[in-house]
Design a protein around this motif. Structure first.
Motif, PDB file in Angstrom:
ATOM      1  N   THR A  16      97.938  54.879  58.358  1.00  0.00           N
ATOM      2  CA  THR A  16      97.788  56.098  59.163  1.00  0.00           C
ATOM      3  C   THR A  16      97.924  57.337  58.301  1.00  0.00           C
ATOM      4  OG1 THR A  16      98.598  55.031  61.176  1.00  0.00           O
ATOM      5  CG2 THR A  16      98.832  57.419  61.070  1.00  0.00           C
ATOM      6  N   VAL A  64      95.860  59.706  67.327  1.00  0.00           N
ATOM      7  CA  VAL A  64      97.000  60.094  68.177  1.00  0.00           C
ATOM      8  C   VAL A  64      97.281  61.577  67.944  1.00  0.00           C
ATOM      9  CG1 VAL A  64      99.398  59.657  68.833  1.00  0.00           C
ATOM     10  CG2 VAL A  64      98.011  57.773  67.916  1.00  0.00           C
ATOM     11  N   ASN A  72     100.083  63.904  68.192  1.00  0.00           N
ATOM     12  CA  ASN A  72     101.543  63.945  68.331  1.00  0.00           C
ATOM     13  C   ASN A  72     101.948  65.407  68.435  1.00  0.00           C
ATOM     14  OD1 ASN A  72     102.304  60.980  67.405  1.00  0.00           O
ATOM     15  ND2 ASN A  72     100.791  61.723  65.936  1.00  0.00           N
ATOM     16  N   SER A 118     100.803  52.164  68.129  1.00  0.00           N
ATOM     17  CA  SER A 118     100.199  52.620  69.391  1.00  0.00           C
ATOM     18  C   SER A 118      99.803  51.401  70.205  1.00  0.00           C
ATOM     19  CB  SER A 118      98.969  53.478  69.090  1.00  0.00           C
ATOM     20  OG  SER A 118      99.359  54.646  68.393  1.00  0.00           O
ATOM     21  N   ARG A 145     101.769  56.194  66.116  1.00  0.00           N
ATOM     22  CA  ARG A 145     102.385  57.384  66.708  1.00  0.00           C
ATOM     23  C   ARG A 145     103.579  57.811  65.854  1.00  0.00           C
ATOM     24  NH1 ARG A 145     104.535  55.537  71.964  1.00  0.00           N
ATOM     25  NH2 ARG A 145     104.266  53.393  71.271  1.00  0.00           N
ATOM     26  N   GLN A 191     103.270  62.082  72.636  1.00  0.00           N
ATOM     27  CA  GLN A 191     102.331  61.367  71.752  1.00  0.00           C
ATOM     28  C   GLN A 191     101.149  60.955  72.622  1.00  0.00           C
ATOM     29  OE1 GLN A 191     104.948  58.198  71.368  1.00  0.00           O
ATOM     30  NE2 GLN A 191     106.444  59.282  70.115  1.00  0.00           N
ATOM     31  N   GLU A 223      97.608  59.110  72.780  1.00  0.00           N
ATOM     32  CA  GLU A 223      96.579  58.264  72.173  1.00  0.00           C
ATOM     33  C   GLU A 223      95.236  58.762  72.697  1.00  0.00           C
ATOM     34  OE1 GLU A 223      97.239  54.007  72.353  1.00  0.00           O
ATOM     35  OE2 GLU A 223      99.386  54.319  72.605  1.00  0.00           O
ATOM     36  N   ARG A 225      96.113  57.394  76.572  1.00  0.00           N
ATOM     37  CA  ARG A 225      97.493  57.060  76.988  1.00  0.00           C
ATOM     38  C   ARG A 225      98.406  58.189  76.554  1.00  0.00           C
ATOM     39  NH1 ARG A 225      98.811  51.677  78.162  1.00  0.00           N
ATOM     40  NH2 ARG A 225      97.048  50.307  77.735  1.00  0.00           N
ATOM     41  N   HIS A 284     102.362  59.291  76.008  1.00  0.00           N
ATOM     42  CA  HIS A 284     103.749  58.831  75.917  1.00  0.00           C
ATOM     43  C   HIS A 284     104.647  60.063  75.865  1.00  0.00           C
ATOM     44  CE1 HIS A 284     102.231  54.835  74.477  1.00  0.00           C
ATOM     45  NE2 HIS A 284     101.278  55.593  73.971  1.00  0.00           N
TER      46      HIS A 284
END
Ligand SMILES: Cc1cc2nc3c(=O)[nH]c(=O)nc-3n(C[C@H](O)[C@H](O)[C@H](O)COP(=O)(O)O)c2cc1C
Length: 204
Positions: free
Chosen positions: A34, A70, A72, A120, A127, A134, A136, A160, A162
């Motif tokens: 990442t 992601v 963040n 993730s 993430r 966070q 996605e 998604r 979070h």
């Protein structure tokens, strides 16, 4: 309050970063690791999040090949971690313009920033555990702004979301009294001040 009767001055600023939240974008490299990129050019409308990303960096190169990512969102306390990432690019061959601006190559951005990767669920990019939000997301469209060919406009769709339980009011609402973003204000980091009020559509 500024005196509104005082006439404005026309200026030619070197930058126009008038105060937007910082995000740390996770994109994934060819080898499955990442990459993390600090960005301040983003906005959300519904489930779309639009990003302004410079050409020549690793984030855009990754998203052009591998569209999941992601977004963040760090809080104000994370500004030192963001700034630790600031002088680096994940691009091994640092473009001349970036090198001239003082950027050097760094492969492991998690180690550099001392942030913690979390897998993730729907995307490959990791993430960041320390970021209270966070998101996605998947890239839907990449275009070039008509005013410049040095940036791309990247439209993503949140898949998604979070959130850390400590910033939540309930399952559907983030508590604005508990959450505040890190703001990038003409290249200086700020938090939010005290709450001023709320809009008529607020549910909290
Ligand atoms: C707080 C902050 C905000 C930034 N905002 C943006 C931005 O909105 N868009 C952008 O392309 N670069 C932005 N940058 C610069 C990138 O982080 C920088 O180009 C970095 O090298 C990108 O890493 P990468 O090449 O590994 O993707 C920002 C940097 C900082 C520190």
């Amino acid at each position: 309050m500024f005196n509104p009767l005082k006439p404005s001055q026309e200026i030619n600023p070197s930058i126009l970063y008038y105060g937007t939240p910082v995000i740390l974008l996770s994109s994934w490299n060819e080898d499955g690791t990442t990459n993390l990129s600090p960005l301040s050019s983003s906005w959300a409308l519904g489930r779309s999040i639009v990003l302004g990303i410079g050409q020549g960096g690793q984030a855009l190169a990754n998203l052009q090949e591998r569209p999941d990512c992601v977004i963040n969102v760090p809080g104000p306390d994370l500004w030192p971690a963001v700034e630790r990432l600031a002088p680096f690019t994940g691009k091994e061959e640092v473009p001349a313009a970036k090198a001239a601006a003082g950027f050097t190559y760094k492969k492991d951005k998690f180690e550099t920033s001392n942030l913690t990767p979390v897998p993730s669920i729907s995307v490959q990019a990791a993430r960041i555990a320390e970021c209270p939000l966070q998101i996605e997301a998947c890239v839907r469209k990449i275009t070039n702004p008509s005013s410049s060919d040095s940036f791309a406009i990247v439209e993503t769709e949140a898949i998604r979301i979070h959130a850390h339980p400590d910033i939540l009011l309930n399952e559907r609402h983030v508590d604005p009294a508990k959450w505040s973003p890190l703001i990038y204000n003409f290249r200086h980091y700020f938090g939010l001040g005290e709450e001023l009020g709320k809009t008529f559509r607020s549910e909290t």
